[in-house]
Design an enzyme around this catalytic site. Structure first.
Site, mmCIF file in Angstrom:
data_model
loop_
_atom_site.group_PDB
_atom_site.id
_atom_site.type_symbol
_atom_site.label_atom_id
_atom_site.label_comp_id
_atom_site.label_asym_id
_atom_site.label_seq_id
_atom_site.Cartn_x
_atom_site.Cartn_y
_atom_site.Cartn_z
ATOM 1 N N ASP A 107 0.801 -1.227 0.000
ATOM 2 C CA ASP A 107 0.000 0.000 0.000
ATOM 3 C C ASP A 107 0.837 1.282 0.000
ATOM 4 O O ASP A 107 0.557 2.214 -0.762
ATOM 5 C CB ASP A 107 -1.020 -0.005 1.153
ATOM 6 C CG ASP A 107 -0.437 -0.402 2.492
ATOM 7 O OD1 ASP A 107 0.785 -0.624 2.568
ATOM 8 O OD2 ASP A 107 -1.208 -0.488 3.462
ATOM 9 N N ASP A 134 -3.155 -7.405 1.949
ATOM 10 C CA ASP A 134 -4.065 -6.354 2.429
ATOM 11 C C ASP A 134 -4.378 -5.347 1.326
ATOM 12 O O ASP A 134 -4.512 -4.152 1.565
ATOM 13 C CB ASP A 134 -3.444 -5.633 3.641
ATOM 14 C CG ASP A 134 -2.067 -5.074 3.347
ATOM 15 O OD1 ASP A 134 -1.487 -5.410 2.294
ATOM 16 O OD2 ASP A 134 -1.566 -4.293 4.165
ATOM 17 N N ARG A 176 0.462 -6.348 10.590
ATOM 18 C CA ARG A 176 0.266 -5.201 11.486
ATOM 19 C C ARG A 176 -1.178 -4.695 11.391
ATOM 20 O O ARG A 176 -1.789 -4.352 12.365
ATOM 21 C CB ARG A 176 1.255 -4.094 11.094
ATOM 22 C CG ARG A 176 1.497 -3.098 12.151
ATOM 23 C CD ARG A 176 2.760 -2.293 11.904
ATOM 24 N NE ARG A 176 3.139 -2.210 10.504
ATOM 25 C CZ ARG A 176 4.385 -2.037 10.085
ATOM 26 N NH1 ARG A 176 5.359 -1.970 10.941
ATOM 27 N NH2 ARG A 176 4.654 -1.936 8.795
HETATM 28 O O1 F6P Z 1 3.965 -5.501 5.350
HETATM 29 C C1 F6P Z 1 4.644 -6.686 5.548
HETATM 30 C C2 F6P Z 1 5.104 -6.795 6.978
HETATM 31 O O2 F6P Z 1 5.803 -8.007 7.066
HETATM 32 C C3 F6P Z 1 4.027 -6.701 8.053
HETATM 33 O O3 F6P Z 1 3.277 -7.859 8.211
HETATM 34 C C4 F6P Z 1 4.858 -6.354 9.240
HETATM 35 O O4 F6P Z 1 4.111 -5.712 10.215
HETATM 36 C C5 F6P Z 1 5.890 -5.434 8.663
HETATM 37 O O5 F6P Z 1 6.012 -5.772 7.300
HETATM 38 C C6 F6P Z 1 7.231 -5.527 9.334
HETATM 39 O O6 F6P Z 1 8.067 -4.577 8.773
HETATM 40 P P1 F6P Z 1 9.617 -4.467 9.059
HETATM 41 O O7 F6P Z 1 10.310 -5.463 8.196
HETATM 42 O O8 F6P Z 1 9.965 -3.067 8.691
HETATM 43 O O9 F6P Z 1 9.823 -4.768 10.501
#
Ligand code: F6P
Length: 327
Positions: A107, A134, A176
């Site tokens: 997104d 999502d 998230r």
């Molecule tokens: O959007 C994909 C995702 O894996 C989410 O499910 C998760 O909350 C987030 O990315 C984690 O992001 P990062 O790798 O920045 O910790």
């Protein structure tokens, strides 16, 4: 035909997802097939701003279809949120005569693409690359199937030890803002309860179902929680449950980034290849600012802003099914 592209750029942005490499390969090879110049933009919008862009040929994308991660690397760029940043990015594209972009991401990446394209008239085609699923306008997203299968394999292993000790396990999966990984992996592993951001958890019902099962000597209880579940993540849920059921022998497991890596499943490679091919065809036909999705095995185009705003709805009947099957 609205506009014909001659040189296209491809980038991956936001959290990586298994199958992104397969999508880059498909975009590159389809572009080359049509005689276009194809450029790989490193680290998403960050590389576009810095001019970290390299020309790709057929060999550049050899032997990557089976690899997780993204060979173009990925990032979340703060600078791209500013007009100055986007202007720098545009200048770098102009220098290389890049007149079309394929953005593989989620997104946040699509929001950026929409703004950029409106400001600088560069057509952008989005491919949904996110494990979270999502995004509206596609039955699935690149990486979701792999992530869910990784979660299922891990939870199956947890079940063995959970069963041996008669324990209550709270397993946290990624998501998230979206509960799809929790919902699918929870159903596939027979979870007694699944807690997701989209649904308000009835606390009394949760406690009641766990105590009732304990009374029936169904001592093994699996609760799958999305990291952004409405009650919080697994640690928070464990705390709440242990306060209400002090006798429960609870353990928490947070699966974390293991769900983002690994070799993509066949399904993720297929949709990535299918979508990647159509991303280039779309640019050739003059489409812009749409996401390529797959619905009922057919290619479907959704405006980028709509894909982001509408998200995917979780059918509430699934939550009912979870309860019935876990009783
Ligand atoms: O959007 C994909 C995702 O894996 C989410 O499910 C998760 O909350 C987030 O990315 C984690 O992001 P990062 O790798 O920045 O910790």
């Amino acid at each position: 035909m609205d506009r014909k592209v001659t040189n296209i750029g491809v980038l991956t942005s936001g959290g990586d997802s298994p199958g992104m490499n397969a999508a880059i390969r498909a975009v590159t090879r389809t572009g080359l097939y049509h005689g276009l110049g194809v450029y790989g933009i490193m680290r998403g919008y960050a590389g576009m701003i810095e001019g970290d862009i390299k020309k790709l040929d057929g060999i550049s994308v050899a032997n990557i279809i089976q690899r997780g991660g993204t060979f173009l690397k990925t990032a979340r760029s703060k600078e791209f949120h500013t007009y100055e940043g986007r202007k720098k990015a545009y200048n770098n594209l102009k220098q290389l005569n890049i007149d079309g972009l394929v953005i593989i991401g989620g997104d946040g990446s699509f929001n950026g693409a929409q703004i950029f394209s409106n400001e600088f008239d560069i057509p952008c085609i989005g491919l949904p690359g996110t494990i979270d699923k999502d995004i509206a306008g596609s039955d699935t997203t690149i990486g979701f199937d792999t992530a869910v299968n990784t979660a299922v394999q891990a939870i199956d292993k947890i079940r063995d030890t959970m069963d041996a000790h008669d324990r209550l396990f709270i397993v946290e999966v990624m998501g998230r803002d979206a509960g799809y990984i929790a919902l699918h992996s929870g159903i596939a592993t027979g979870a007694e309860n699944i807690l997701i951001p989209e649904t308000e958890t009835d606390m009394e019902e949760l406690i009641c179902s766990l105590t009732e099962k304990e009374k029936r000597k169904k001592l093994v209880n699996l609760v799958v929680v999305a990291e952004g579940g409405d009650l919080g993540g697994a640690n928070k849920v464990a705390k709440i449950i242990s306060e209400r059921i002090p006798t429960a022998d609870i353990r928490v497991c947070i699966l974390g980034h293991i769900q983002r890596g690994g070799s993509p499943t066949c399904q993720d490679r297929l949709i990535a290849s299918h979508m990647g091919y159509y991303a280039v065809e779309s640019l050739m036909l003059g489409r812009k600012n749409v996401m390529v999705g797959v619905i009922n095995n057919k290619i479907f185009y959704t405006p980028l802003d709509k894909a982001v705003k509408e998200k995917q709805k979780i059918g509430q009947e699934w939550m009912k099914i979870v309860k019935i099957l876990a009783s």
